[in-house]
Each structure stands twice: as C-alpha cells, then as structure tokens.
Scaffold this motif. Structure first.
Motif, PDB file in Angstrom:
ATOM      1  N   THR A   1       0.826  -1.219   0.000  1.00 55.03           N
ATOM      2  CA  THR A   1       0.000   0.000   0.000  1.00 55.03           C
ATOM      3  C   THR A   1       0.860   1.270   0.000  1.00 55.03           C
ATOM      4  OG1 THR A   1      -0.224  -0.071   2.410  1.00 55.03           O
ATOM      5  CG2 THR A   1      -2.003  -1.055   1.139  1.00 55.03           C
ATOM      6  N   LEU A   2       2.128   1.116   0.369  1.00 53.86           N
ATOM      7  CA  LEU A   2       3.026   2.280   0.335  1.00 53.86           C
ATOM      8  C   LEU A   2       3.752   2.398  -1.003  1.00 53.86           C
ATOM      9  CD1 LEU A   2       4.600   2.035   3.910  1.00 53.86           C
ATOM     10  CD2 LEU A   2       3.006   3.779   3.097  1.00 53.86           C
ATOM     11  N   GLY A   3       3.469   1.456  -1.890  1.00 49.76           N
ATOM     12  CA  GLY A   3       4.104   1.494  -3.215  1.00 49.76           C
ATOM     13  C   GLY A   3       5.562   1.071  -3.171  1.00 49.76           C
ATOM     14  N   LYS A   4       5.947   0.297  -2.125  1.00 52.62           N
ATOM     15  CA  LYS A   4       7.361  -0.079  -2.009  1.00 52.62           C
ATOM     16  C   LYS A   4       7.598  -1.556  -2.316  1.00 52.62           C
ATOM     17  CE  LYS A   4       8.402   3.450   1.433  1.00 52.62           C
ATOM     18  NZ  LYS A   4       8.638   3.731   2.840  1.00 52.62           N
ATOM     19  N   ALA A   5       6.576  -2.242  -2.794  1.00 54.85           N
ATOM     20  CA  ALA A   5       6.723  -3.677  -3.063  1.00 54.85           C
ATOM     21  C   ALA A   5       7.524  -3.908  -4.334  1.00 54.85           C
ATOM     22  CB  ALA A   5       5.346  -4.322  -3.183  1.00 54.85           C
ATOM     23  N   GLU A   6       8.152  -5.086  -4.372  1.00 52.85           N
ATOM     24  CA  GLU A   6       8.980  -5.428  -5.533  1.00 52.85           C
ATOM     25  C   GLU A   6       8.392  -6.634  -6.245  1.00 52.85           C
ATOM     26  OE1 GLU A   6      12.279  -6.507  -3.214  1.00 52.85           O
ATOM     27  OE2 GLU A   6      12.473  -4.489  -2.374  1.00 52.85           O
ATOM     28  N   GLU A   7       8.889  -6.851  -7.434  1.00 52.47           N
ATOM     29  CA  GLU A   7       8.535  -8.040  -8.203  1.00 52.47           C
ATOM     30  C   GLU A   7       8.815  -9.266  -7.324  1.00 52.47           C
ATOM     31  OE1 GLU A   7       7.881  -7.150 -11.582  1.00 52.47           O
ATOM     32  OE2 GLU A   7       7.044  -9.160 -11.898  1.00 52.47           O
ATOM     33  N   GLY A   8       7.899 -10.155  -7.245  1.00 51.84           N
ATOM     34  CA  GLY A   8       8.113 -11.361  -6.427  1.00 51.84           C
ATOM     35  C   GLY A   8       7.444 -11.267  -5.072  1.00 51.84           C
ATOM     36  N   ASP A   9       7.099 -10.068  -4.642  1.00 56.47           N
ATOM     37  CA  ASP A   9       6.465  -9.912  -3.322  1.00 56.47           C
ATOM     38  C   ASP A   9       5.074 -10.555  -3.276  1.00 56.47           C
ATOM     39  OD1 ASP A   9       8.526  -8.776  -1.990  1.00 56.47           O
ATOM     40  OD2 ASP A   9       7.811  -6.712  -2.116  1.00 56.47           O
ATOM     41  N   LEU A  10       4.381 -10.550  -4.411  1.00 49.00           N
ATOM     42  CA  LEU A  10       3.037 -11.142  -4.417  1.00 49.00           C
ATOM     43  C   LEU A  10       3.107 -12.661  -4.250  1.00 49.00           C
ATOM     44  CD1 LEU A  10       1.120  -9.050  -7.102  1.00 49.00           C
ATOM     45  CD2 LEU A  10       1.215  -8.752  -4.626  1.00 49.00           C
ATOM     46  N   THR A  11       4.135 -13.263  -4.828  1.00 50.09           N
ATOM     47  CA  THR A  11       4.329 -14.713  -4.660  1.00 50.09           C
ATOM     48  C   THR A  11       4.691 -15.000  -3.208  1.00 50.09           C
ATOM     49  OG1 THR A  11       5.164 -14.753  -6.907  1.00 50.09           O
ATOM     50  CG2 THR A  11       5.606 -16.706  -5.571  1.00 50.09           C
ATOM     51  N   ARG A  12       5.563 -14.178  -2.648  1.00 52.21           N
ATOM     52  CA  ARG A  12       5.960 -14.374  -1.235  1.00 52.21           C
ATOM     53  C   ARG A  12       4.755 -14.186  -0.320  1.00 52.21           C
ATOM     54  NH1 ARG A  12      11.006 -12.595  -3.236  1.00 52.21           N
ATOM     55  NH2 ARG A  12      10.437 -10.409  -3.374  1.00 52.21           N
ATOM     56  N   LEU A  13       3.914 -13.218  -0.664  1.00 52.90           N
ATOM     57  CA  LEU A  13       2.709 -12.957   0.136  1.00 52.90           C
ATOM     58  C   LEU A  13       1.798 -14.186   0.134  1.00 52.90           C
ATOM     59  CD1 LEU A  13       1.145 -10.482   1.531  1.00 52.90           C
ATOM     60  CD2 LEU A  13      -0.083 -10.317  -0.613  1.00 52.90           C
TER      61      LEU A  13
ATOM     62  N   GLN B   1      -7.394   4.892  -2.794  1.00 53.36           N
ATOM     63  CA  GLN B   1      -7.449   4.902  -1.333  1.00 53.36           C
ATOM     64  C   GLN B   1      -6.074   4.948  -0.671  1.00 53.36           C
ATOM     65  OE1 GLN B   1     -10.218   4.941   0.668  1.00 53.36           O
ATOM     66  NE2 GLN B   1     -11.403   5.234  -1.188  1.00 53.36           N
ATOM     67  N   CYS B   2      -5.077   4.435  -1.348  1.00 51.47           N
ATOM     68  CA  CYS B   2      -3.742   4.379  -0.721  1.00 51.47           C
ATOM     69  C   CYS B   2      -3.063   5.737  -0.868  1.00 51.47           C
ATOM     70  CB  CYS B   2      -2.903   3.268  -1.351  1.00 51.47           C
ATOM     71  SG  CYS B   2      -3.577   1.646  -0.985  1.00 51.47           S
ATOM     72  N   ARG B   3      -3.010   6.416   0.233  1.00 47.15           N
ATOM     73  CA  ARG B   3      -2.531   7.802   0.269  1.00 47.15           C
ATOM     74  C   ARG B   3      -1.140   7.967  -0.354  1.00 47.15           C
ATOM     75  NH1 ARG B   3      -4.476  12.092   3.269  1.00 47.15           N
ATOM     76  NH2 ARG B   3      -2.881  13.564   3.933  1.00 47.15           N
ATOM     77  N   ALA B   4      -0.271   7.027  -0.055  1.00 48.37           N
ATOM     78  CA  ALA B   4       1.105   7.146  -0.561  1.00 48.37           C
ATOM     79  C   ALA B   4       1.159   7.090  -2.083  1.00 48.37           C
ATOM     80  CB  ALA B   4       1.964   6.037   0.035  1.00 48.37           C
ATOM     81  N   LEU B   5       0.133   6.499  -2.692  1.00 45.61           N
ATOM     82  CA  LEU B   5       0.159   6.335  -4.148  1.00 45.61           C
ATOM     83  C   LEU B   5      -0.690   7.375  -4.883  1.00 45.61           C
ATOM     84  CD1 LEU B   5      -0.125   2.446  -4.283  1.00 45.61           C
ATOM     85  CD2 LEU B   5       1.901   3.843  -4.210  1.00 45.61           C
TER      86      LEU B   5
END
Ligand code: SF4
Ligand code: SF4
Ligand code: SF4
Length: 187
Positions: free
Chosen positions: A66-78, A125-129
């Motif tokens: 939600t802060l826009g700091k995720a990287e490629e691969g984070d969704l798989t890890r999630l 909704q995500c303020r940072a983005l």
C-alpha cells in the motif's frame, strides 16, 4: 453464490457473526486485507509461531504494497506465507486469518498488480500512491487552490492553468475541495 456456510467456504470466506459488508470499486482490496489482518495481529494469543510472527510479517508485506514499495516477487511471497499460516497455525483464528489476503489475491489480482507494478491504487485509497493533478483544460487560473495550499505546492499565473509540484504536495486535499471548476483530480 448462495449465502450459506458451504457457499461462503467455497469462495474463501466463512460464516461469521452474521454481518455483511458491501464494497465497491472505491474500496481498495489490498487495504481491506490489511485492515482484517490488523485485527488478527491484535487478537493473536501468541501461542504458535505462524500466527504470532507470520501474521505480523504478512501485515508488513501488505503495508509495503500500500506504500508502493513492493517489488517483483512480493506477491508470490505474500501468497506463500499466507498459505503456510493457513496450513500450520494451531487454532481457527490463525488458520482463517490469511483468508482475506488469499481471497483478494484470487479475485482481485489486478489491484495487487497495479500497486506493485504501476505504483497505483485503482480505488484511490492508498494515500502514498495518490497524486493530485490539475487539468490544464479545466483550470481557469482563479488562483484559489494556490492560496489554500499549506505547503505552497501549487504555482501558476492568474488566469492561466496552475500546476502542482507532487514532490512538495502533502496530499491534504484542500485544493480539490476549494476548486469550483472540478479541475483537480486524484490519479
Ligand atoms: S493460531 Fe490460535 S493458538 Fe496460534 S497464536 Fe493464533 S490465536 Fe494463538
Ligand atoms: S482552484 Fe481550480 S480553477 Fe482555480 S487555479 Fe486552482 S485548479 Fe485552477
Ligand atoms: S493536496 Fe494539499 S498539499 Fe497537495 S497541492 Fe493540494 S492543497 Fe497543496
């Protein structure tokens, strides 16, 4: 889908206390998952590691998205971590806690991808983005927004289109509230 015990279970949900929340395209599914996970993190008794530690890590991963700091691969890890918690937590609370994450990942993958790949929150909704933007076509150059901006992020000459410096903007929304011409939008 039938709203009964089996129907809800099949869709990755569960029968709870009988309440139902209706959401639309203005609700960010990543933020919704984060909201529910926050509840579990608070309620965890701490007896088992998957729930005590795993859910905290899961929450941190959602927060990063939600802060826009995720990287490629984070969704798989999630997804992997959510499945591990679901399979290994000791009681029903931990076993069902990743459900909001898994069901939103399954049903709204494009929302997660927009956050990670485009740094955009489709629901706004995500303020940072968020980015406040002035349409040069609609702006009359009335100067009102520039006068209410608390951080002087808006510039422009009178009667000419104004401009928002997004590196200075603190996303307070005051300009959009004041503009009588609908020239300011969130993108
Ligand atoms: S899954 Fe149950 S037992 Fe394990 S920490 Fe969470 S609430 Fe406690
Ligand atoms: S308040 Fe609206 S019309 Fe006036 S300068 Fe700002 S963006 Fe333009
Ligand atoms: S959102 Fe607030 S800080 Fe950003 S440009 Fe508008 S008034 Fe200024």
């Amino acid at each position: 889908m039938a709203i009964d015990y089996d129907g809800l279970l099949a869709s990755g949900s569960m029968m709870g206390s009988g309440g139902m929340i209706v959401m639309d395209e203005d609700d960010c599914m990543v933020s919704v998952a984060k909201f529910y996970l926050d509840f579990t993190v608070e309620e965890s008794c701490g007896k088992c590691t998957p729930c005590r530690i795993g859910n905290k890590r899961l929450y941190e991963m959602l927060d990063k998205i939600t802060l826009g700091k995720a990287e490629e691969g984070d969704l798989t890890r999630l997804r992997n971590l959510a499945n591990v918690i679901k399979d290994t937590a000791l009681c029903g609370l931990g076993q069902t806690s990743p459900n909001p994450v898994l069901s939103t990942l399954d049903n709204f993958p494009e929302e997660y991808e927009a956050h990670v790949k485009e740094s955009k929150c489709p629901a706004g909704q995500c303020r940072a983005l968020m980015q406040y933007v002035i349409s040069p076509k609609l702006c009359t150059g009335c100067t009102l927004c520039a006068r209410v901006c608390p951080v002087d992020a808006i510039s422009g000459d009178k009667k000419l289109p104004h401009f928002i410096d997004t590196s200075v903007c603190i996303k307070c929304g005051a300009c959009m509230e004041k503009c009588k011409f609908g020239a300011i939008s969130i993108q």
